[in-house]
Design a protein around this motif. Structure first.
Motif, mmCIF file in Angstrom:
data_model
loop_
_atom_site.group_PDB
_atom_site.id
_atom_site.type_symbol
_atom_site.label_atom_id
_atom_site.label_comp_id
_atom_site.label_asym_id
_atom_site.label_seq_id
_atom_site.Cartn_x
_atom_site.Cartn_y
_atom_site.Cartn_z
ATOM 1 N N SER A 76 22.986 -34.770 -20.693
ATOM 2 C CA SER A 76 23.312 -33.429 -20.218
ATOM 3 C C SER A 76 24.022 -32.636 -21.305
ATOM 4 O O SER A 76 24.523 -33.187 -22.279
ATOM 5 C CB SER A 76 24.212 -33.518 -18.994
ATOM 6 O OG SER A 76 25.492 -33.900 -19.405
ATOM 7 N N ARG A 130 30.809 -33.045 -25.310
ATOM 8 C CA ARG A 130 31.987 -33.897 -25.309
ATOM 9 C C ARG A 130 32.253 -34.497 -26.697
ATOM 10 O O ARG A 130 33.364 -34.524 -27.184
ATOM 11 C CB ARG A 130 31.769 -35.015 -24.289
ATOM 12 C CG ARG A 130 32.854 -36.040 -24.218
ATOM 13 C CD ARG A 130 32.825 -36.718 -22.857
ATOM 14 N NE ARG A 130 31.468 -36.989 -22.422
ATOM 15 C CZ ARG A 130 30.894 -38.202 -22.502
ATOM 16 N NH1 ARG A 130 31.547 -39.203 -22.996
ATOM 17 N NH2 ARG A 130 29.680 -38.387 -22.064
ATOM 18 N N TYR A 180 26.054 -36.834 -3.755
ATOM 19 C CA TYR A 180 25.881 -36.922 -5.206
ATOM 20 C C TYR A 180 27.209 -37.339 -5.862
ATOM 21 O O TYR A 180 27.234 -38.130 -6.802
ATOM 22 C CB TYR A 180 25.429 -35.571 -5.778
ATOM 23 C CG TYR A 180 23.999 -35.198 -5.455
ATOM 24 C CD1 TYR A 180 23.213 -35.973 -4.596
ATOM 25 C CD2 TYR A 180 23.422 -34.064 -6.011
ATOM 26 C CE1 TYR A 180 21.905 -35.625 -4.307
ATOM 27 C CE2 TYR A 180 22.108 -33.701 -5.742
ATOM 28 C CZ TYR A 180 21.359 -34.484 -4.876
ATOM 29 O OH TYR A 180 20.078 -34.139 -4.599
ATOM 30 N N LEU A 220 29.611 -39.095 -4.525
ATOM 31 C CA LEU A 220 29.881 -40.511 -4.248
ATOM 32 C C LEU A 220 29.061 -41.413 -5.168
ATOM 33 O O LEU A 220 29.563 -42.429 -5.669
ATOM 34 C CB LEU A 220 29.583 -40.825 -2.773
ATOM 35 C CG LEU A 220 30.577 -40.248 -1.758
ATOM 36 C CD1 LEU A 220 30.028 -40.337 -0.338
ATOM 37 C CD2 LEU A 220 31.924 -40.975 -1.853
ATOM 38 N N GLN A 221 27.806 -41.009 -5.416
ATOM 39 C CA GLN A 221 26.985 -41.774 -6.362
ATOM 40 C C GLN A 221 27.597 -41.736 -7.761
ATOM 41 O O GLN A 221 27.690 -42.750 -8.450
ATOM 42 C CB GLN A 221 25.568 -41.186 -6.423
ATOM 43 C CG GLN A 221 24.729 -41.489 -5.200
ATOM 44 C CD GLN A 221 23.294 -40.975 -5.353
ATOM 45 O OE1 GLN A 221 22.961 -40.301 -6.328
ATOM 46 N NE2 GLN A 221 22.449 -41.305 -4.387
ATOM 47 N N LEU A 253 32.157 -27.581 -11.279
ATOM 48 C CA LEU A 253 30.771 -27.861 -11.643
ATOM 49 C C LEU A 253 29.874 -27.225 -10.590
ATOM 50 O O LEU A 253 30.027 -27.471 -9.392
ATOM 51 C CB LEU A 253 30.534 -29.377 -11.685
ATOM 52 C CG LEU A 253 29.089 -29.801 -11.979
ATOM 53 C CD1 LEU A 253 28.668 -29.373 -13.378
ATOM 54 C CD2 LEU A 253 28.940 -31.316 -11.836
ATOM 55 N N GLU A 273 24.143 -37.373 -12.152
ATOM 56 C CA GLU A 273 24.315 -37.571 -13.598
ATOM 57 C C GLU A 273 25.180 -36.456 -14.196
ATOM 58 O O GLU A 273 26.042 -36.703 -15.046
ATOM 59 C CB GLU A 273 22.955 -37.614 -14.295
ATOM 60 C CG GLU A 273 22.126 -38.847 -13.958
ATOM 61 C CD GLU A 273 21.527 -38.802 -12.549
ATOM 62 O OE1 GLU A 273 21.322 -37.681 -12.012
ATOM 63 O OE2 GLU A 273 21.269 -39.873 -11.977
ATOM 64 N N LYS A 274 24.926 -35.229 -13.759
ATOM 65 C CA LYS A 274 25.752 -34.112 -14.262
ATOM 66 C C LYS A 274 27.207 -34.280 -13.809
ATOM 67 O O LYS A 274 28.146 -33.980 -14.547
ATOM 68 C CB LYS A 274 25.207 -32.776 -13.751
ATOM 69 C CG LYS A 274 23.884 -32.347 -14.384
ATOM 70 C CD LYS A 274 23.429 -31.038 -13.745
ATOM 71 C CE LYS A 274 21.984 -30.720 -14.136
ATOM 72 N NZ LYS A 274 21.474 -29.583 -13.354
ATOM 73 N N ALA A 334 28.895 -36.892 -15.918
ATOM 74 C CA ALA A 334 29.283 -36.384 -17.232
ATOM 75 C C ALA A 334 30.587 -35.586 -17.145
ATOM 76 O O ALA A 334 31.477 -35.716 -17.999
ATOM 77 C CB ALA A 334 28.166 -35.512 -17.797
ATOM 78 N N ILE A 380 33.539 -38.050 -16.649
ATOM 79 C CA ILE A 380 33.937 -38.758 -17.870
ATOM 80 C C ILE A 380 34.682 -37.817 -18.816
ATOM 81 O O ILE A 380 35.716 -38.171 -19.398
ATOM 82 C CB ILE A 380 32.692 -39.366 -18.555
ATOM 83 C CG1 ILE A 380 32.031 -40.386 -17.623
ATOM 84 C CG2 ILE A 380 33.066 -40.009 -19.884
ATOM 85 C CD1 ILE A 380 32.919 -41.533 -17.184
ATOM 86 N N LYS A 381 34.178 -36.596 -18.906
ATOM 87 C CA LYS A 381 34.826 -35.623 -19.792
ATOM 88 C C LYS A 381 36.281 -35.379 -19.367
ATOM 89 O O LYS A 381 37.197 -35.370 -20.192
ATOM 90 C CB LYS A 381 34.044 -34.307 -19.748
ATOM 91 C CG LYS A 381 34.552 -33.273 -20.736
ATOM 92 C CD LYS A 381 33.739 -32.003 -20.607
ATOM 93 C CE LYS A 381 34.324 -30.917 -21.494
ATOM 94 N NZ LYS A 381 33.707 -29.618 -21.232
#
Lengths: 435, 327
Positions: A134, A140, B216, B218-219, B292, B315-316, B319, B322-323
């Motif tokens: 993404s 990042r 989403y 929770l995934q 987001l 997936e978004k 990301a 994590i950021k």
């Protein structure tokens, strides 16, 4: 349903009102809008109507009481059930902090038909689980060098709270940023020491329980009592001469040293008897005049200021006062005071002169009405007038400073008390017979 | 405990409420013999008859106006808007009228009505079957707005909405209708309007979300835990009034907040959640309040590739987690 009756706001500048007559009694029925209670404000007198139909169950503000606008003054029972606008979660029981089971949150159905009107669009999202490259992820990696170093609000707050030097920490966050976790790790590592060193070398000390108590007491006294101050100078030449002439004999006869403190205490206690308002307390909007004259004497002990009390000071002789003081001060300094030694004070005398002070504005020992300091005795050139002629002579002078509760005492009374102490002290000469 | 999809829970709840209370009626386009475009009212006309399950013309303003009239006169109507995309003609009735009944009549009248509005995208619905419309209603004092994301919550919140004395907009994400399956107890229960729920407890950061995005999130949280990040997921459940205490408590505890929504972010639910956290949690924050959402473009695209690019995905979300976690 219980209904709380609030005192309604009646005007912009009106903040409180006095409750007049309650027009019905607890247990009485009342219709909505029927008069419930008379209310008196500085702007208007009025009948407050009942905000609901029901039975008066409780009066919470008595007649004559001053109440803030918006305060609850009574309770009505309306007999209605409360409307089920916010039903409580009934089943299955679950506390606010627990999370529901996975089966209750649900699972996603593989290949479910999720099309708008049925049939055409089968869901395929579940089979594609490879992490997308993404835009966020690529951003990042470049973010490290761009990010400037700074401390977040929680990091700053926690560091200040625990006395952690942020510059001494190694950050584990992005670009070496110090995170909340890093601070908490440092806090745990440092343990909970009672003193620590701030980032600029300043020391932070946890106060002892006595220090905290003194602090609370001072704040209470200073915020609750409107202090006023007055001072007067006293010519104590006679008292100094008396002590110089009598101290050795006094110690031989009575077993204790004679200082100026019991001499001043005897005079002050006598003046308190004559001026009972100085020996009082402001209690619940009333003035409580104390029968006993129990004078607390401020003593600097190791752990902080203590104020042992000399009970029945107005009925004791100077000798007895000297003996009592000697005992109680010794106990204060050796940390062996009894409860009796510190209870029941009605006035406080603080001999700040012993520390060299010549002037002071003491904080009243709450809930007393006043505190007096006796300042340092210093020889000064003084103008005296004898037989119509002014001359400058050297005299032993002492300032006495009074802090008083202006709710109880006005300046005139304070001055009369100071004058009484002054004349009592100035009456002592080397020939006085102090028993 | 029986498992149901969201749409099955919605249907069963309406059926149970209509059995429980004769004043509950249903009206909307094709809700009768067709059983509703999503089959939410399948078979209800057979059980309760045409007087209580009313097929209406294609006129959303009329559906909501009739519902207001019925509500102030003692009924408890459930109005169905076929797609949120078609609710706009009814805005005057809902925002302009229903929300103000209690205030406008000095409390003499209330409008105990429920408006069910299937919303949201990711269903190849394109411009006219994908919109997120929650902000307009959530901005309006006098309306409550709930957005259940699970079958269990769909039942409890719909029951609360029907029993409420004031209008409630029930937003059902149409993609969750048959996608999400979960336990729903048979017995009667309600979930209070205005209460969020921590669907997954965690310590490192808090995700605030609602609707399809809950699943989403929770995934994404599961994926993040494999990377050593412990994510809390808070399901807002009610969008008006927002559960400010729950939001502030979670954000203060973890120190990091990520708000995920399918609606475009500007002036949205995520703006409001961010404001609450900013006002109440400032000294507990260890990172920027992060949002987001999809790009600020007018429609959900029809092209499958573009639709996937528009929608937030696990997936978004991962990301973004994590950021924020690595900050």
């Amino acid at each position: 349903m219980s209904f709380q009756v609030e005192l309604p706001h009646v005007g912009e500048s009106v903040t409180e009102a006095v409750i007049g007559k309650w027009l019905i009694k607890p247990g009485d029925q009342i219709e909505k809008y029927d008069p419930l209670v008379e209310v008196i404000t500085d702007k208007v007198n009025m009948d407050v109507p009942s905000p609901a139909t029901g039975t008066l169950t409780k009066i919470l503000a008595e007649e004559g009481e001053t109440v803030l606008m918006g305060a609850v003054i009574a309770e009505l029972e309306t007999g209605e059930e409360s409307a089920p606008v916010t039903p409580t979660e009934s089943s299955p029981a679950q506390s606010a902090t627990s999370s529901p089971s996975a089966s209750r949150i649900g699972t996603l159905v593989q290949g479910a038909n999720v099309g708008p009107t049925g049939g055409e669009f089968l869901d395929t999202s579940l089979s594609t689980n490879e992490p997308a490259e993404s835009s966020e992820a690529s951003e990042r990696s470049g973010g490290v060098s761009r990010r400037q170093k700074g401390f977040s609000p929680v990091v700053t707050r926690l560091a200040a709270q625990h006395g952690i030097d942020l510059n001494s920490l190694v950050g584990t966050g992005l670009g070496g940023r110090v995170t909340k976790k890093d601070v908490m790790t440092a806090v745990e590592a440092s343990g909970s020491s009672s003193s620590s060193v701030g980032s600029n070398g300043d020391e932070i000390i946890d106060p002892t329980p006595i220090r905290k108590m003194i602090a609370d007491h001072m704040v209470k006294a200073m915020t609750e009592i409107p202090h006023a101050w007055s001072a007067i100078e006293v010519d104590v030449t006679g008292m100094v001469e008396w002590r110089a002439a009598n101290k050795d004999q006094f110690e031989r006869e009575h077993g204790v040293r004679i200082t100026y403190l019991p001499m001043a205490l005897a005079v002050v206690a006598g003046a308190l008897r004559e001026h009972p308002r100085l020996n009082s307390s402001w209690v619940d909007g009333k003035i409580l005049l104390k029968t006993a004259v129990n004078v607390g004497v401020a003593v600097a002990a190791e752990e902080g200021l203590v104020v042992p009390v000399v009970h029945g000071a107005a009925d004791a002789s100077t000798v007895e006062l000297a003996q009592q003081l000697d005992g109680v001060v010794k106990r204060a300094r050796s940390n062996s005071m009894t409860i009796e030694d510190v209870q029941g004070g009605t006035f406080t005398l603080n001999n700040t002169g012993a520390l060299g002070s010549v002037w002071g504005g003491a904080i009243i020992n709450h809930p007393q009405a006043a505190i007096l300091t006796t300042e340092a005795i210093v020889k000064r050139p003084v103008v005296i007038t004898e037989n119509g002629t002014d001359s400058v002579v050297v005299r032993s002078m002492m300032n006495i400073c009074l802090s008083f509760d202006h709710r109880i005492i006005d300046g005139a009374e304070a001055s009369q008390f100071l004058q009484a102490v002054k004349s009592g002290l100035e009456a002592i000469t080397s020939e006085s017979d102090l028993k | 405990m029986p498992e149901q999809t969201v749409i099955e829970a919605v249907r069963a709840t309406m059926q149970a409420e209509m059995q429980r209370d004769d004043s509950v009626i249903l009206l909307g386009e094709d809700v009768g013999s067709r059983g509703g475009v999503f089959l939410a009212s399948d078979g209800l006309i057979d059980e309760f008859g045409e007087d209580r399950v009313i097929d209406t013309p294609l006129a959303e303003s009329s559906i909501c106006g009739v519902a207001i009239g019925a509500a102030v006169n003692g009924l408890r109507p459930i109005a169905e808007i076929q797609f949120a995309d078609f609710v706009w003609p009814a805005i005057n009735q809902l925002v302009g009228e229903a929300s103000k009944v209690r205030y406008g009549t000095n409390g003499v009248k209330t409008a105990p009505m429920t408006v069910r509005v299937p919303y949201g995208g990711g269903v190849r619905g394109g411009l006219y079957h994908s919109q997120s419309i929650e902000v307009l209603f959530a901005h309006t004092p006098g309306l409550s707005v709930v957005a259940p994301a699970t079958p269990y919550d769909a039942k409890g919140l719909l029951a609360s909405a029907i029993r409420s004395e004031d209008p409630v907009i029930v937003l059902e994400h149409k993609r969750t209708y048959r996608l999400v399956k979960g336990d729903v107890p048979d017995e009667d229960y309600t979930i209070p309007i205005g209460k969020a729920e921590i669907k997954r407890p965690g310590t490192d950061l808090s995700i605030f979300t609602y609707g399809l995005m809950l699943h989403y999130a929770l995934q994404a949280a599961e994926m993040a835990s494999a990377q050593g990040v412990d994510v809390e997921v808070v399901d807002l459940r009610t969008l008006r009034p927002l559960d400010e205490d729950a939001i502030a408590e979670s954000a203060s505890r973890t120190g990091k907040a990520l708000i995920v929504q399918e609606d475009t972010p500007a002036v949205s639910i995520s703006s409001e959640v961010a404001a609450i956290i900013g006002e109440r949690c400032f000294f507990d924050l260890d990172g920027p309040i992060t949002r987001l959402g999809p790009p600020e473009i007018p429609p959900m695209p029809f092209s499958p590739i573009q639709e996937a690019a528009f929608m937030p995905s696990p997936e978004k979300i991962l990301a973004a987690i994590i950021k924020l976690a690595e900050l």
